[in-house]
Scaffold this motif. Sequence first.
Motif, PDB file in Angstrom:
ATOM      1  N   ILE A  74       0.856  -1.187   0.000  1.00  0.00           N
ATOM      2  CA  ILE A  74       0.000   0.000   0.000  1.00  0.00           C
ATOM      3  C   ILE A  74       0.891   1.235   0.000  1.00  0.00           C
ATOM      4  O   ILE A  74       1.816   1.352   0.802  1.00  0.00           O
ATOM      5  N   ASP A  75       0.606   2.152  -0.912  1.00  0.00           N
ATOM      6  CA  ASP A  75       1.346   3.417  -0.963  1.00  0.00           C
ATOM      7  C   ASP A  75       0.421   4.547  -0.569  1.00  0.00           C
ATOM      8  O   ASP A  75      -0.632   4.756  -1.176  1.00  0.00           O
ATOM      9  N   ILE A  76       0.807   5.254   0.461  1.00  0.00           N
ATOM     10  CA  ILE A  76       0.071   6.453   0.850  1.00  0.00           C
ATOM     11  C   ILE A  76       0.518   7.535  -0.122  1.00  0.00           C
ATOM     12  O   ILE A  76       1.710   7.616  -0.442  1.00  0.00           O
ATOM     13  N   PRO A  77      -0.399   8.351  -0.631  1.00  0.00           N
ATOM     14  CA  PRO A  77      -0.005   9.351  -1.636  1.00  0.00           C
ATOM     15  C   PRO A  77       1.213  10.159  -1.182  1.00  0.00           C
ATOM     16  O   PRO A  77       1.194  10.829  -0.154  1.00  0.00           O
ATOM     17  N   GLY A  78       2.260  10.034  -1.941  1.00  0.00           N
ATOM     18  CA  GLY A  78       3.489  10.765  -1.652  1.00  0.00           C
ATOM     19  C   GLY A  78       4.467   9.987  -0.794  1.00  0.00           C
ATOM     20  O   GLY A  78       5.603  10.404  -0.637  1.00  0.00           O
ATOM     21  N   TYR A  79       4.059   8.871  -0.225  1.00  0.00           N
ATOM     22  CA  TYR A  79       4.931   8.075   0.634  1.00  0.00           C
ATOM     23  C   TYR A  79       4.816   6.600   0.271  1.00  0.00           C
ATOM     24  O   TYR A  79       3.775   6.117  -0.128  1.00  0.00           O
ATOM     25  N   SER A  80       5.892   5.897   0.437  1.00  0.00           N
ATOM     26  CA  SER A  80       5.874   4.449   0.296  1.00  0.00           C
ATOM     27  C   SER A  80       6.747   3.868   1.397  1.00  0.00           C
ATOM     28  O   SER A  80       7.532   4.578   2.034  1.00  0.00           O
ATOM     29  N   THR A  81       6.636   2.571   1.632  1.00  0.00           N
ATOM     30  CA  THR A  81       7.435   1.965   2.705  1.00  0.00           C
ATOM     31  C   THR A  81       8.913   2.023   2.375  1.00  0.00           C
ATOM     32  O   THR A  81       9.742   2.228   3.257  1.00  0.00           O
ATOM     33  N   LYS A  82       9.241   1.867   1.103  1.00  0.00           N
ATOM     34  CA  LYS A  82      10.660   1.953   0.710  1.00  0.00           C
ATOM     35  C   LYS A  82      11.186   3.374   0.892  1.00  0.00           C
ATOM     36  O   LYS A  82      12.311   3.590   1.315  1.00  0.00           O
ATOM     37  N   GLY A  83      10.337   4.354   0.578  1.00  0.00           N
ATOM     38  CA  GLY A  83      10.734   5.751   0.777  1.00  0.00           C
ATOM     39  C   GLY A  83      10.947   6.073   2.254  1.00  0.00           C
ATOM     40  O   GLY A  83      11.869   6.801   2.614  1.00  0.00           O
ATOM     41  N   LEU A  84      10.087   5.521   3.109  1.00  0.00           N
ATOM     42  CA  LEU A  84      10.245   5.733   4.552  1.00  0.00           C
ATOM     43  C   LEU A  84      11.532   5.085   5.062  1.00  0.00           C
ATOM     44  O   LEU A  84      12.254   5.668   5.876  1.00  0.00           O
ATOM     45  N   LEU A  85      11.825   3.875   4.598  1.00  0.00           N
ATOM     46  CA  LEU A  85      13.068   3.215   5.008  1.00  0.00           C
ATOM     47  C   LEU A  85      14.287   4.008   4.553  1.00  0.00           C
ATOM     48  O   LEU A  85      15.258   4.157   5.301  1.00  0.00           O
ATOM     49  N   ASN A  86      14.236   4.534   3.338  1.00  0.00           N
ATOM     50  CA  ASN A  86      15.354   5.349   2.855  1.00  0.00           C
ATOM     51  C   ASN A  86      15.515   6.621   3.681  1.00  0.00           C
ATOM     52  O   ASN A  86      16.634   7.053   3.973  1.00  0.00           O
ATOM     53  N   ALA A  87      14.390   7.230   4.077  1.00  0.00           N
ATOM     54  CA  ALA A  87      14.450   8.447   4.889  1.00  0.00           C
ATOM     55  C   ALA A  87      15.029   8.148   6.272  1.00  0.00           C
ATOM     56  O   ALA A  87      15.758   8.962   6.838  1.00  0.00           O
ATOM     57  N   ILE A  88      14.708   6.978   6.825  1.00  0.00           N
ATOM     58  CA  ILE A  88      15.235   6.617   8.143  1.00  0.00           C
ATOM     59  C   ILE A  88      16.732   6.348   8.066  1.00  0.00           C
ATOM     60  O   ILE A  88      17.502   6.749   8.936  1.00  0.00           O
ATOM     61  N   GLU A  89      17.160   5.667   7.015  1.00  0.00           N
ATOM     62  CA  GLU A  89      18.571   5.281   6.891  1.00  0.00           C
ATOM     63  C   GLU A  89      19.469   6.420   6.413  1.00  0.00           C
ATOM     64  O   GLU A  89      20.680   6.366   6.594  1.00  0.00           O
ATOM     65  N   ARG A  90      18.895   7.451   5.805  1.00  0.00           N
ATOM     66  CA  ARG A  90      19.678   8.554   5.254  1.00  0.00           C
ATOM     67  C   ARG A  90      20.348   9.350   6.373  1.00  0.00           C
ATOM     68  O   ARG A  90      19.754   9.594   7.428  1.00  0.00           O
ATOM     69  N   LYS A  91      21.556   9.750   6.160  1.00  0.00           N
ATOM     70  CA  LYS A  91      22.267  10.579   7.140  1.00  0.00           C
ATOM     71  C   LYS A  91      21.735  12.001   7.055  1.00  0.00           C
ATOM     72  O   LYS A  91      21.501  12.534   5.986  1.00  0.00           O
ATOM     73  N   MET A  92      21.587  12.601   8.206  1.00  0.00           N
ATOM     74  CA  MET A  92      21.016  13.938   8.276  1.00  0.00           C
ATOM     75  C   MET A  92      22.101  14.978   8.044  1.00  0.00           C
ATOM     76  O   MET A  92      23.208  14.880   8.582  1.00  0.00           O
ATOM     77  N   ASP A  93      21.784  15.972   7.228  1.00  0.00           N
ATOM     78  CA  ASP A  93      22.715  17.063   6.960  1.00  0.00           C
ATOM     79  C   ASP A  93      22.538  18.121   8.043  1.00  0.00           C
ATOM     80  O   ASP A  93      21.535  18.825   8.076  1.00  0.00           O
ATOM     81  N   VAL A  94      23.501  18.210   8.960  1.00  0.00           N
ATOM     82  CA  VAL A  94      23.388  19.151  10.071  1.00  0.00           C
ATOM     83  C   VAL A  94      23.906  20.534   9.719  1.00  0.00           C
ATOM     84  O   VAL A  94      23.755  21.468  10.504  1.00  0.00           O
ATOM     85  N   ASN A  95      24.498  20.692   8.545  1.00  0.00           N
ATOM     86  CA  ASN A  95      25.020  22.009   8.170  1.00  0.00           C
ATOM     87  C   ASN A  95      23.909  23.008   7.903  1.00  0.00           C
ATOM     88  O   ASN A  95      24.097  24.209   8.080  1.00  0.00           O
ATOM     89  N   GLY A  96      22.734  22.537   7.513  1.00  0.00           N
ATOM     90  CA  GLY A  96      21.635  23.435   7.208  1.00  0.00           C
ATOM     91  C   GLY A  96      20.817  23.833   8.424  1.00  0.00           C
ATOM     92  O   GLY A  96      19.944  24.680   8.329  1.00  0.00           O
ATOM     93  N   LEU A  97      21.098  23.239   9.576  1.00  0.00           N
ATOM     94  CA  LEU A  97      20.323  23.542  10.778  1.00  0.00           C
ATOM     95  C   LEU A  97      20.842  24.804  11.456  1.00  0.00           C
ATOM     96  O   LEU A  97      22.037  25.096  11.414  1.00  0.00           O
ATOM     97  N   PRO A  98      19.968  25.562  12.113  1.00  0.00           N
ATOM     98  CA  PRO A  98      20.418  26.765  12.827  1.00  0.00           C
ATOM     99  C   PRO A  98      21.328  26.392  14.002  1.00  0.00           C
ATOM    100  O   PRO A  98      21.203  25.328  14.609  1.00  0.00           O
ATOM    101  N   SER A  99      22.246  27.278  14.329  1.00  0.00           N
ATOM    102  CA  SER A  99      23.211  26.999  15.395  1.00  0.00           C
ATOM    103  C   SER A  99      22.530  26.885  16.760  1.00  0.00           C
ATOM    104  O   SER A  99      22.995  26.155  17.627  1.00  0.00           O
ATOM    105  N   SER A 100      21.426  27.588  16.981  1.00  0.00           N
ATOM    106  CA  SER A 100      20.720  27.493  18.262  1.00  0.00           C
ATOM    107  C   SER A 100      20.162  26.078  18.459  1.00  0.00           C
ATOM    108  O   SER A 100      20.124  25.576  19.578  1.00  0.00           O
ATOM    109  N   PHE A 101      19.728  25.454  17.373  1.00  0.00           N
ATOM    110  CA  PHE A 101      19.228  24.088  17.456  1.00  0.00           C
ATOM    111  C   PHE A 101      20.366  23.119  17.775  1.00  0.00           C
ATOM    112  O   PHE A 101      20.211  22.199  18.563  1.00  0.00           O
ATOM    113  N   LEU A 102      21.517  23.349  17.178  1.00  0.00           N
ATOM    114  CA  LEU A 102      22.660  22.454  17.401  1.00  0.00           C
ATOM    115  C   LEU A 102      23.231  22.589  18.803  1.00  0.00           C
ATOM    116  O   LEU A 102      23.763  21.634  19.351  1.00  0.00           O
TER     117      LEU A 102
END
Length: 115
Positions: free
Chosen positions: A78-106
Amino acid sequence: MELERAKKKRQALDAMKLRENRTQLDSWRTPAIHPRYRASYSSIYPNEEEETTGTFGVRVFVCIALFACFVAADQKSIDIPGYSTKGLLNAIERKMDVNGLPSSFLKEFDLSSIL
């Protein structure tokens, strides 16, 4: 007659010891204070402990329900519009880019002081 009297004394002594043991067990949380002041201590610091209510059970239930939905969606493809289970797994496994986050958050997640 003497035997009955001794038996009654023994029962009274046992009952007294039992009451004493019960009071000691009931006040096992009370610190070592003089018996004279135990009543005043109990009035200042009640023995009833506050029940701590948390949301751990609710959070576990929500996590299990979400995981069950994910597994069911994966099994039935089952694919929810705009999302799939494979897409969710890829999003979980992907490394987060911390350079784009504000310094107060870091700063909130800076662990260098404890490492």
